[in-house]
Motif scaffolding. Structure first.
Motif, PDB file in Angstrom:
ATOM      1  N   LEU A   8       7.274   2.646   7.544  1.00 53.73           N
ATOM      2  CA  LEU A   8       7.766   3.628   6.575  1.00 53.73           C
ATOM      3  C   LEU A   8       9.286   3.611   6.494  1.00 53.73           C
ATOM      4  O   LEU A   8       9.960   3.477   7.521  1.00 53.73           O
ATOM      5  N   PRO A   9       9.821   3.775   5.277  1.00 54.30           N
ATOM      6  CA  PRO A   9      11.271   3.909   5.166  1.00 54.30           C
ATOM      7  C   PRO A   9      11.724   5.185   5.883  1.00 54.30           C
ATOM      8  O   PRO A   9      10.948   6.137   6.026  1.00 54.30           O
ATOM      9  N   GLU A  10      12.973   5.163   6.287  1.00 57.38           N
ATOM     10  CA  GLU A  10      13.512   6.303   7.031  1.00 57.38           C
ATOM     11  C   GLU A  10      13.659   7.543   6.150  1.00 57.38           C
ATOM     12  O   GLU A  10      13.426   8.653   6.567  1.00 57.38           O
ATOM     13  N   HIS A  11      14.068   7.319   4.883  1.00 58.98           N
ATOM     14  CA  HIS A  11      14.475   8.442   4.046  1.00 58.98           C
ATOM     15  C   HIS A  11      13.481   8.711   2.919  1.00 58.98           C
ATOM     16  O   HIS A  11      13.038   7.790   2.240  1.00 58.98           O
ATOM     17  N   ASP A  12      13.186   9.981   2.725  1.00 56.52           N
ATOM     18  CA  ASP A  12      12.260  10.376   1.671  1.00 56.52           C
ATOM     19  C   ASP A  12      12.786   9.985   0.291  1.00 56.52           C
ATOM     20  O   ASP A  12      12.010   9.831  -0.653  1.00 56.52           O
ATOM     21  N   ALA A  13      14.098   9.837   0.192  1.00 58.94           N
ATOM     22  CA  ALA A  13      14.679   9.468  -1.103  1.00 58.94           C
ATOM     23  C   ALA A  13      14.115   8.144  -1.611  1.00 58.94           C
ATOM     24  O   ALA A  13      14.139   7.871  -2.814  1.00 58.94           O
ATOM     25  N   GLU A  14      13.565   7.337  -0.698  1.00 55.33           N
ATOM     26  CA  GLU A  14      13.038   6.029  -1.118  1.00 55.33           C
ATOM     27  C   GLU A  14      11.634   6.116  -1.712  1.00 55.33           C
ATOM     28  O   GLU A  14      11.042   5.094  -2.054  1.00 55.33           O
ATOM     29  N   MET A  15      11.094   7.315  -1.852  1.00 56.19           N
ATOM     30  CA  MET A  15       9.742   7.444  -2.384  1.00 56.19           C
ATOM     31  C   MET A  15       9.626   6.926  -3.812  1.00 56.19           C
ATOM     32  O   MET A  15       8.564   6.498  -4.238  1.00 56.19           O
ATOM     33  N   GLY A  16      10.718   6.988  -4.563  1.00 61.57           N
ATOM     34  CA  GLY A  16      10.676   6.506  -5.944  1.00 61.57           C
ATOM     35  C   GLY A  16      10.505   5.000  -6.066  1.00 61.57           C
ATOM     36  O   GLY A  16      10.136   4.489  -7.119  1.00 61.57           O
ATOM     37  N   VAL A  17      10.741   4.290  -4.969  1.00 59.95           N
ATOM     38  CA  VAL A  17      10.681   2.819  -5.011  1.00 59.95           C
ATOM     39  C   VAL A  17       9.263   2.342  -5.340  1.00 59.95           C
ATOM     40  O   VAL A  17       9.067   1.410  -6.122  1.00 59.95           O
ATOM     41  N   LEU A  18       8.276   2.997  -4.764  1.00 62.44           N
ATOM     42  CA  LEU A  18       6.892   2.596  -5.023  1.00 62.44           C
ATOM     43  C   LEU A  18       6.514   2.850  -6.485  1.00 62.44           C
ATOM     44  O   LEU A  18       5.850   2.036  -7.125  1.00 62.44           O
ATOM     45  N   SER A  19       6.960   3.974  -6.994  1.00 63.87           N
ATOM     46  CA  SER A  19       6.678   4.314  -8.378  1.00 63.87           C
ATOM     47  C   SER A  19       7.236   3.241  -9.321  1.00 63.87           C
ATOM     48  O   SER A  19       6.573   2.800 -10.260  1.00 63.87           O
ATOM     49  N   ARG A  20       8.453   2.790  -9.044  1.00 59.22           N
ATOM     50  CA  ARG A  20       9.057   1.749  -9.884  1.00 59.22           C
ATOM     51  C   ARG A  20       8.315   0.426  -9.746  1.00 59.22           C
ATOM     52  O   ARG A  20       8.155  -0.316 -10.704  1.00 59.22           O
ATOM     53  N   GLN A  21       7.846   0.135  -8.528  1.00 56.71           N
ATOM     54  CA  GLN A  21       7.076  -1.092  -8.316  1.00 56.71           C
ATOM     55  C   GLN A  21       5.787  -1.063  -9.154  1.00 56.71           C
ATOM     56  O   GLN A  21       5.394  -2.062  -9.756  1.00 56.71           O
ATOM     57  N   LEU A  22       5.143   0.105  -9.203  1.00 57.63           N
ATOM     58  CA  LEU A  22       3.905   0.224  -9.992  1.00 57.63           C
ATOM     59  C   LEU A  22       4.213   0.044 -11.475  1.00 57.63           C
ATOM     60  O   LEU A  22       3.448  -0.591 -12.215  1.00 57.63           O
ATOM     61  N   ASP A  23       5.366   0.580 -11.928  1.00 62.00           N
ATOM     62  CA  ASP A  23       5.765   0.409 -13.327  1.00 62.00           C
ATOM     63  C   ASP A  23       5.965  -1.062 -13.663  1.00 62.00           C
ATOM     64  O   ASP A  23       5.715  -1.511 -14.779  1.00 62.00           O
ATOM     65  N   ASP A  24       6.414  -1.786 -12.650  1.00 65.55           N
ATOM     66  CA  ASP A  24       6.842  -3.164 -12.809  1.00 65.55           C
ATOM     67  C   ASP A  24       5.711  -4.176 -12.850  1.00 65.55           C
ATOM     68  O   ASP A  24       5.896  -5.323 -13.219  1.00 65.55           O
ATOM     69  N   SER A  25       4.527  -3.763 -12.380  1.00 69.01           N
ATOM     70  CA  SER A  25       3.426  -4.714 -12.260  1.00 69.01           C
ATOM     71  C   SER A  25       2.367  -4.421 -13.315  1.00 69.01           C
ATOM     72  O   SER A  25       1.989  -3.274 -13.522  1.00 69.01           O
ATOM     73  N   THR A  26       1.877  -5.475 -13.954  1.00 74.13           N
ATOM     74  CA  THR A  26       0.816  -5.292 -14.947  1.00 74.13           C
ATOM     75  C   THR A  26      -0.550  -5.524 -14.328  1.00 74.13           C
ATOM     76  O   THR A  26      -1.569  -5.303 -14.973  1.00 74.13           O
ATOM     77  N   THR A  27      -0.582  -5.996 -13.064  1.00 70.08           N
ATOM     78  CA  THR A  27      -1.869  -6.404 -12.497  1.00 70.08           C
ATOM     79  C   THR A  27      -2.276  -5.637 -11.243  1.00 70.08           C
ATOM     80  O   THR A  27      -3.295  -5.957 -10.641  1.00 70.08           O
ATOM     81  N   VAL A  28      -1.483  -4.646 -10.843  1.00 68.62           N
ATOM     82  CA  VAL A  28      -1.808  -3.923  -9.605  1.00 68.62           C
ATOM     83  C   VAL A  28      -3.198  -3.279  -9.701  1.00 68.62           C
ATOM     84  O   VAL A  28      -3.554  -2.721 -10.740  1.00 68.62           O
ATOM     85  N   VAL A  29      -3.993  -3.388  -8.618  1.00 70.58           N
ATOM     86  CA  VAL A  29      -5.346  -2.820  -8.642  1.00 70.58           C
ATOM     87  C   VAL A  29      -5.499  -1.579  -7.762  1.00 70.58           C
ATOM     88  O   VAL A  29      -6.516  -0.892  -7.850  1.00 70.58           O
ATOM     89  N   ALA A  30      -4.523  -1.316  -6.895  1.00 74.73           N
ATOM     90  CA  ALA A  30      -4.673  -0.174  -5.981  1.00 74.73           C
ATOM     91  C   ALA A  30      -3.336   0.209  -5.376  1.00 74.73           C
ATOM     92  O   ALA A  30      -2.376  -0.563  -5.406  1.00 74.73           O
ATOM     93  N   ILE A  31      -3.318   1.405  -4.796  1.00 72.40           N
ATOM     94  CA  ILE A  31      -2.188   1.865  -4.000  1.00 72.40           C
ATOM     95  C   ILE A  31      -2.577   1.733  -2.525  1.00 72.40           C
ATOM     96  O   ILE A  31      -3.659   2.153  -2.122  1.00 72.40           O
ATOM     97  N   GLY A  32      -1.727   1.098  -1.734  1.00 73.51           N
ATOM     98  CA  GLY A  32      -2.014   0.947  -0.305  1.00 73.51           C
ATOM     99  C   GLY A  32      -1.466  -0.363   0.230  1.00 73.51           C
ATOM    100  O   GLY A  32      -0.918  -1.146  -0.533  1.00 73.51           O
ATOM    101  N   GLU A  33      -1.526  -0.573   1.565  1.00 69.97           N
ATOM    102  CA  GLU A  33      -2.269   0.361   2.328  1.00 69.97           C
ATOM    103  C   GLU A  33      -1.357   1.470   2.819  1.00 69.97           C
ATOM    104  O   GLU A  33      -0.234   1.229   3.254  1.00 69.97           O
ATOM    105  N   THR A  34      -1.899   2.677   2.751  1.00 66.26           N
ATOM    106  CA  THR A  34      -1.212   3.871   3.216  1.00 66.26           C
ATOM    107  C   THR A  34      -2.136   4.542   4.227  1.00 66.26           C
ATOM    108  O   THR A  34      -3.238   4.057   4.467  1.00 66.26           O
TER     109      THR A  34
END
Ligand SMILES: [Zn+2]
Length: 250
Positions: free
Chosen positions: A65-91
């Motif tokens: 896990l990243p140290e800072h909660d501020a990095e939570m937006g990074v995953l959201s941007r990654q999902l925006d960036d991919s047209t083929t993602v099938v799931a969130i994880g592993e979490t």
């Protein structure tokens, strides 16, 4: 129907193209590749996004896990960036009390909940890693009843399996079934439409592997699970592959 490995870290194998070719000779032709951290998402996207056999998920593994909660937006941007993602994880949550030391519980829980929220917003299934934390995982799943997915490498008893199944979740069966009688009993009895098969390669090998290539451990797990359930391996593979397709929409 080609068989699917529902949880496989292809990117950590020494020679993925060769291993995949060997698996294909054995009718294993699709892989769900879970995410672990932002630099790994970039690598897998670059390497596999155009490969129709590989289906990517993105998430922060609870060990990384990243140290800072501020990095939570990074995953959201990654999902925006991919047209083929099938799931969130592993979490998920990992409260194993050993080495390497896991991140603190409150930090893990904040990140886990963030993944569930994203999954709800984006209508994506979730791949969950849960170790010594099933009560807490279930506590969060109750709060996100529209979210579904798979508890990967499930290793608990039947009652615990049914607690997840009653909430609409699937369970990933890996080589742990070869090691634990209670897990084997759980997988022998749960409804067939909730079963997925996985290797978690290359991390989780059987104690006595019959194949040299970790991707082929799927066959060993399938043989054992089929025997436990009193069905043929071919029927089991067809069922678990269909379940995987349904869950991930592939
Ligand atoms: Zn994994």
């Amino acid at each position: 129907m080609p068989w699917i490995d529902s949880h496989c870290h292809l990117d950590y194998l020494p020679d993925p193209p060769n291993a995949m070719a060997r698996a294909e000779e054995n009718d294993i032709r699709h892989w769900i590749l879970p995410g672990t951290d932002p630099s790994q998402w970039q690598r897998t996207q670059h390497r596999f996004e155009r490969d129709p056999r590989v289906h990517l998920a993105f998430g922060h593994h609870p060990w990384f896990l990243p140290e800072h909660d501020a990095e939570m937006g990074v995953l959201s941007r990654q999902l925006d960036d991919s047209t083929t993602v099938v799931a969130i994880g592993e979490t998920g949550l990992d409260y194993y009390n050993g080495q390497p030391k896991r991140p603190p519980a409150d930090h893990q829980e904040a990140w886990f909940e963030q993944h569930l929220r994203l999954a709800q917003d984006r209508n994506l299934p979730v791949i969950i890693h849960a170790v010594k934390a099933h009560d807490r995982v279930l506590h969060y799943l109750k709060q996100y009843p529209r979210v579904t997915g798979v508890i990967h490498a499930f290793s608990g008893p039947y009652e615990q399996a049914m607690a997840y199944i009653d909430k609409g979740w699937r369970l990933g069966c890996g080589s742990l079934i070869l090691k634990s009688g209670k897990t084997r009993d759980a997988f022998a009895r749960i409804p067939a439409d909730r079963l997925l098969l996985e290797t978690d390669a290359p991390d989780m090998r059987p104690k006595h592997p019959v194949h040299t290539i970790p991707l082929l451990d799927l066959l060993q797990t399938a043989d054992d699970l089929a025997e436990a359930r009193g069905v043929t391996t071919a029927d089991l593979m067809a069922q678990t592959s269909a379940n995987t397709r349904t869950l991930f929409g592939i």
